[in-house]
Design an enzyme around this catalytic site. Structure first.
Site, PDB file in Angstrom:
ATOM      1  CB  VAL A  22      44.189  41.280  34.494  1.00 22.59           C
ATOM      2  CG1 VAL A  22      43.546  42.645  34.259  1.00 22.59           C
ATOM      3  CG2 VAL A  22      45.333  41.046  33.514  1.00 22.59           C
ATOM      4  CB  THR A  23      42.929  41.710  40.256  1.00 27.87           C
ATOM      5  OG1 THR A  23      43.954  42.426  40.979  1.00 27.87           O
ATOM      6  CG2 THR A  23      43.363  40.268  40.074  1.00 27.87           C
ATOM      7  CB  VAL A  24      40.398  46.564  38.872  1.00 22.95           C
ATOM      8  CG1 VAL A  24      40.081  47.953  39.439  1.00 22.95           C
ATOM      9  CG2 VAL A  24      41.326  46.697  37.668  1.00 22.95           C
TER      10      VAL A  24
ATOM     11  CB  ILE B 255      42.483  50.927  37.205  1.00 23.86           C
ATOM     12  CG1 ILE B 255      42.363  52.151  38.109  1.00 23.86           C
ATOM     13  CG2 ILE B 255      43.682  50.082  37.626  1.00 23.86           C
ATOM     14  CD1 ILE B 255      42.058  51.817  39.553  1.00 23.86           C
ATOM     15  CB  ALA B 256      40.817  47.325  33.629  1.00 31.13           C
TER      16      ALA B 256
ATOM     17  CB  SER C  60      38.302  35.124  34.880  1.00 30.90           C
ATOM     18  OG  SER C  60      38.663  36.493  34.965  1.00 30.90           O
TER      19      SER C  60
ATOM     20  CE1 TYR D 141      42.149  41.069  29.715  1.00 35.30           C
ATOM     21  CE2 TYR D 141      40.330  39.543  30.034  1.00 35.30           C
ATOM     22  CZ  TYR D 141      41.384  40.279  30.540  1.00 35.30           C
ATOM     23  OH  TYR D 141      41.682  40.207  31.879  1.00 35.30           O
TER      24      TYR D 141
ATOM     25  CG  PHE E  32      48.854  31.779  31.106  1.00 38.36           C
ATOM     26  CD1 PHE E  32      48.995  33.140  30.886  1.00 38.36           C
ATOM     27  CD2 PHE E  32      48.606  30.959  30.016  1.00 38.36           C
ATOM     28  CE1 PHE E  32      48.902  33.674  29.603  1.00 38.36           C
ATOM     29  CE2 PHE E  32      48.510  31.475  28.732  1.00 38.36           C
ATOM     30  CZ  PHE E  32      48.638  32.841  28.533  1.00 38.36           C
TER      31      PHE E  32
END
Length: 438
Positions: A111-113, A122-123, A147, A152, A438
């Site tokens: 999960v990156t932006v 976006i996230a 991270s 979340y 992961f």
């Protein structure tokens, strides 16, 4: 199955409203896959990879569903400005070795932006799209390692597995544990890699919270990929064989030399897998009794390691860090709660809140003396014994987080007796653990 799931239309519309494009990456499109990998690597602040290394990294995503968000007006429009990957994994749930329980879960990763495109929703679109996709695919639970721990919960996730880093002072840790009946022997890393899947799969049966490994991740652990080969020259591999010669565990470790005292090396354990108690004792004793070593370090271990009870001075075994690791998000309450065994017979009624609307409702969990469970939705007008958010239900699920603790923290509403009843039912005989990211 998950490769064939379509893009979530709600998230596609939200991303389009932001002037961007939401798309799946075709596993057969090497150029698209390489561009996606470069965005993923950049998102976690790692060094950029060349085309050859990116193609090798793509092997880790063979069985994954890769999604990207693209800005067709950007200087490099082929590189996504946001990424996510997902797949179906097998998650071990509480039981006994004779009652091995697993369930399918929707694993979410990558999960990156891009910092150039933050604060545009976006996230949120990516994460909510993954949850809706999991529901469409019939998955009752989503899982991830994080991270940043503050992101979340808003999506209904909560920490269900804590892990610890341990340091052992070998000068004080005289072995007093059981004498293993088998033997430990050095093996070539490549040879042990060929056996690792089977050994780890058998070990995982009794550890709630563990998930499937995949081929390239094993190759990385063993230093057998182009990007790990050079730094893994000092990696050593040992295997424990029982009295019948059957492999029952292994460890990978490195030796770190003390800058001024050659007799004071540090052993850094990078992987430790034991199928049996005998293998656990045999491998740890080997590591603690290595010559010219004064400290052994191991990370991503259980918060309650038996090792501290196997040495003469328990203070020689120190927990140097403890942190959240595996986060879970319940999407189907009855399917999730009936996928595990319970420690006692009983019945608990839950009122579950879910801001995203996937799993709200009143549910009654009933367990019998065998540990099996039934869970049904209820329209009964009486007040439920426990009221909680969907995140807290995920925290409780594997038996590693106490309901009494959550009650004291104001994270669920229940009487002290009801919280104690949950803890009696949900207790796992083995503390949950997850030995990888992961």
């Amino acid at each position: 199955m998950h490769h064939s799931l379509p893009l979530d239309p709600t998230s596609a519309a939200a991303i389009a409203d932001a002037g961007l494009r939401y798309a799946l990456v075709d596993p057969g499109d090497e150029a698209g896959g390489v561009a996606w990998v470069r965005a993923d690597v950049r998102g976690f602040h790692a060094d950029d990879v060349d085309h050859k290394d990116a193609v090798d990294n793509l092997r880790a995503f063979t069985d994954r569903r890769m999604t990207g968000v693209y800005d067709d007006t950007a200087a490099s429009p082929e590189i996504p400005v946001a990424t996510v990957s997902s797949w179906v994994t097998s998650l071990t749930t509480p039981g006994t070795p004779e009652q091995t329980q697993t369930m399918d879960a929707w694993a979410i990763s990558s999960v990156t932006v891009s910092p150039t495109h933050r604060r545009r929703g976006i996230a949120r679109a990516l994460l909510e799209g993954e949850l809706r996709t999991a529901v469409a695919g019939g998955l009752p639970l989503a899982a991830l390692t994080v991270s940043e721990a503050t992101i979340y919960r808003r999506f209904g996730f909560a920490c269900a597995v804590l892990v610890a880093d341990w340091s052992i002072d070998t000068r004080r840790a005289k072995w007093t544990g059981p004498a293993a009946r088998g033997r430990v022997q050095f093996v070539e890393r490549a040879a042990l890699r060929a056996q690792a899947d089977d050994i780890e799969r058998r070990a995982r049966r009794s550890i709630p919270g563990e998930v499937d490994r995949w081929g390239r991740r094993w190759d990385e652990f063993f230093g057998l990929t182009p990007d790990t080969e050079k730094e893994s020259k000092g990696l050593r591999a040992v295997r424990y064989d029982d009295e019948n010669g059957e492999p029952q565990g292994f460890a990978l470790f490195k030796l770190k030399e003390h800058e001024s005292d050659f007799s004071a090396h540090t052993v850094v354990v990078t992987e430790f897998v034991a199928v049996t108690d005998d293998a656990y004792a045999g491998l740890w004793r080997f590591l603690l009794e290595l010559d010219l070593v004064t400290e052994v370090r191991a990370s991503l271990r259980s918060v309650d390691e038996p090792l501290r009870w196997m040495v003469a001075d328990a203070r020689a075994v120190r927990k140097t860090a403890e942190s959240d690791h595996l986060w879970l998000r319940v999407l189907d309450v009855p399917a999730t709660l009936t996928s595990r065994r319970y420690a006692a017979p009983g019945s608990i009624a839950f009122d579950v809140r879910d801001a995203l609307g996937f799993a709200a409702g009143r549910f009654v969990l009933s367990t019998d003396a065998s540990g099996a469970a039934a869970c049904t939705a209820s329209d009964a007008p009486a007040d439920a014994e426990v009221s909680l958010d969907i995140a807290e239900l995920g925290a409780l699920f594997l038996g590693g987080i106490s309901a009494a603790t959550l009650r004291a923290a104001g994270r669920l509403t229940a009487t002290p007796d009801a919280a104690a009843a949950i803890d009696r039912l949900f207790l796992s005989p083995t503390p949950p653990r997850l030995g990888i990211w992961f």
